[in-house]
Design a protein around this motif. Sequence first.
Motif, PDB file in Angstrom:
ATOM      1  N   GLN A  18       0.823  -1.198   0.000  1.00  0.00           N
ATOM      2  CA  GLN A  18       0.000   0.000   0.000  1.00  0.00           C
ATOM      3  C   GLN A  18       0.867   1.262   0.000  1.00  0.00           C
ATOM      4  N   ILE A  19       0.292   2.328  -0.525  1.00  0.00           N
ATOM      5  CA  ILE A  19       0.955   3.629  -0.479  1.00  0.00           C
ATOM      6  C   ILE A  19       0.016   4.645   0.149  1.00  0.00           C
ATOM      7  N   ASN A  20       0.593   5.700   0.672  1.00  0.00           N
ATOM      8  CA  ASN A  20      -0.161   6.860   1.139  1.00  0.00           C
ATOM      9  C   ASN A  20      -0.041   7.932   0.059  1.00  0.00           C
ATOM     10  N   ARG A  21      -1.143   8.285  -0.556  1.00  0.00           N
ATOM     11  CA  ARG A  21      -1.131   9.282  -1.629  1.00  0.00           C
ATOM     12  C   ARG A  21      -1.693  10.602  -1.097  1.00  0.00           C
ATOM     13  N   PHE A  22      -0.898  11.667  -1.234  1.00  0.00           N
ATOM     14  CA  PHE A  22      -1.292  12.998  -0.799  1.00  0.00           C
ATOM     15  C   PHE A  22      -1.446  13.895  -2.032  1.00  0.00           C
ATOM     16  N   PHE A  23      -2.549  14.622  -2.080  1.00  0.00           N
ATOM     17  CA  PHE A  23      -2.862  15.479  -3.223  1.00  0.00           C
ATOM     18  C   PHE A  23      -2.571  16.937  -2.867  1.00  0.00           C
ATOM     19  N   TYR A  24      -1.749  17.584  -3.678  1.00  0.00           N
ATOM     20  CA  TYR A  24      -1.401  18.993  -3.467  1.00  0.00           C
ATOM     21  C   TYR A  24      -1.903  19.828  -4.645  1.00  0.00           C
ATOM     22  N   GLU A  25      -2.615  20.909  -4.328  1.00  0.00           N
ATOM     23  CA  GLU A  25      -2.956  21.875  -5.362  1.00  0.00           C
ATOM     24  C   GLU A  25      -1.762  22.814  -5.508  1.00  0.00           C
ATOM     25  N   TYR A  26      -1.223  22.829  -6.702  1.00  0.00           N
ATOM     26  CA  TYR A  26      -0.041  23.650  -6.982  1.00  0.00           C
ATOM     27  C   TYR A  26      -0.453  24.854  -7.813  1.00  0.00           C
ATOM     28  N   LYS A  27      -0.301  26.045  -7.237  1.00  0.00           N
ATOM     29  CA  LYS A  27      -0.555  27.290  -7.953  1.00  0.00           C
ATOM     30  C   LYS A  27       0.790  27.954  -8.237  1.00  0.00           C
ATOM     31  N   PHE A  28       0.999  28.358  -9.491  1.00  0.00           N
ATOM     32  CA  PHE A  28       2.278  28.964  -9.825  1.00  0.00           C
ATOM     33  C   PHE A  28       2.123  30.022 -10.911  1.00  0.00           C
ATOM     34  N   ILE A  29       3.033  30.953 -10.907  1.00  0.00           N
ATOM     35  CA  ILE A  29       3.054  32.055 -11.878  1.00  0.00           C
ATOM     36  C   ILE A  29       4.262  31.841 -12.785  1.00  0.00           C
ATOM     37  N   PRO A  30       4.055  31.369 -14.015  1.00  0.00           N
ATOM     38  CA  PRO A  30       5.200  31.090 -14.897  1.00  0.00           C
ATOM     39  C   PRO A  30       5.951  32.337 -15.329  1.00  0.00           C
ATOM     40  N   ASP A  31       5.221  33.435 -15.534  1.00  0.00           N
ATOM     41  CA  ASP A  31       5.804  34.659 -16.086  1.00  0.00           C
ATOM     42  C   ASP A  31       5.770  35.756 -15.027  1.00  0.00           C
ATOM     43  N   SER A  32       6.942  36.155 -14.553  1.00  0.00           N
ATOM     44  CA  SER A  32       7.001  37.172 -13.503  1.00  0.00           C
ATOM     45  C   SER A  32       6.521  38.532 -13.992  1.00  0.00           C
ATOM     46  N   ASN A  33       6.409  38.689 -15.323  1.00  0.00           N
ATOM     47  CA  ASN A  33       5.903  39.942 -15.889  1.00  0.00           C
ATOM     48  C   ASN A  33       4.386  39.928 -16.074  1.00  0.00           C
ATOM     49  N   ASN A  34       3.756  38.805 -15.758  1.00  0.00           N
ATOM     50  CA  ASN A  34       2.304  38.678 -15.886  1.00  0.00           C
ATOM     51  C   ASN A  34       1.772  37.925 -14.667  1.00  0.00           C
ATOM     52  N   LYS A  35       1.743  38.604 -13.535  1.00  0.00           N
ATOM     53  CA  LYS A  35       1.395  37.951 -12.275  1.00  0.00           C
ATOM     54  C   LYS A  35      -0.091  37.631 -12.143  1.00  0.00           C
TER      55      LYS A  35
END
Length: 299
Positions: A18-35
């Motif tokens: 068995q494994i323990n699976r943890f779900f993370y919502e990842y929010k990221f800004i790829p372009d620092s010039n378009n936040k």
Amino acid sequence: MKNISFLLLLLSITASAQINRFFYEYKFIPDSNNKEDVKKEMMQLDIDQKGSNYYSRDKFVADSTSRAEVQKQIKGGGGNINISRRENQGQVGYKVTKSYPDFKTSLFTRISMDQYKVKEDQKPEWKILPEKQKIGEYNAQKATTAYGGREWIAWFSTDIPFQDGPYKFYGLPGLIVKLEDTTGSHIMTLVGNKKMEAPAPSEDMEVPGNVRIMGLGGKELEISKSQFKKLWKDYVNDPSKSMRQMMMGNGDNTRVSFKVRTQDGKEISDPNQVFREMEKRTKESLAKNNNPIEPDLVK
């Protein structure tokens, strides 16, 4: 007694699978010039007795489907292999693994046509602070670290007894349930978890010797971070180098051809035009993805 011993052994084997699976919502800004352009990706952290794997759920599904399609075509014996581009390929292409108990960490990623396993040589050095707050349903405590060219704030919970976390982060007295850099460009938040049977390991695809499929199958070349930095710099300076080498072949009369479509839908196959189009697209992509999770790795 024999029946009881057999039952206990069976239970032990089942538990270890068995494994323990943890779900993370990842929010990221790829372009620092378009936040204002904030991307989202569901990431998974799978933990078992041997270690952990952190990867994009969408990319995993897309790769598994494409792998099955390719295997079917190879077994069918056709002369051509066609891979349909899926609607949702996933936005995060890397995977991070950690082995227990020493937490040896590796980043699996690619540059152009080549896949790499990059060995991590830096351990997160944490400063645990007294601040506490509720993150979702978990009681969490604050910690900070400088890592990969960013300052990070982590919230960990001793309610979950794993000294692990998303990406390359680990080493706190509980699981990291929220992680963000101080600019707010990268935020990973635990949104769910479950126990499940460990998925069967994917087998390497057996492809003909003259076939190379970008991003699928094959072995990753194991390199150091300094080696990766050099390869990345070479790629930025000459994005079409790998393609040119493939087209030149290996001296065995193998011919490789590429076709691409320009933004206006025009199909081009002339090698020089293809290379110019690739370089143009790569430079545009790099300009719009100038805010990576680990800036030090791509300096």
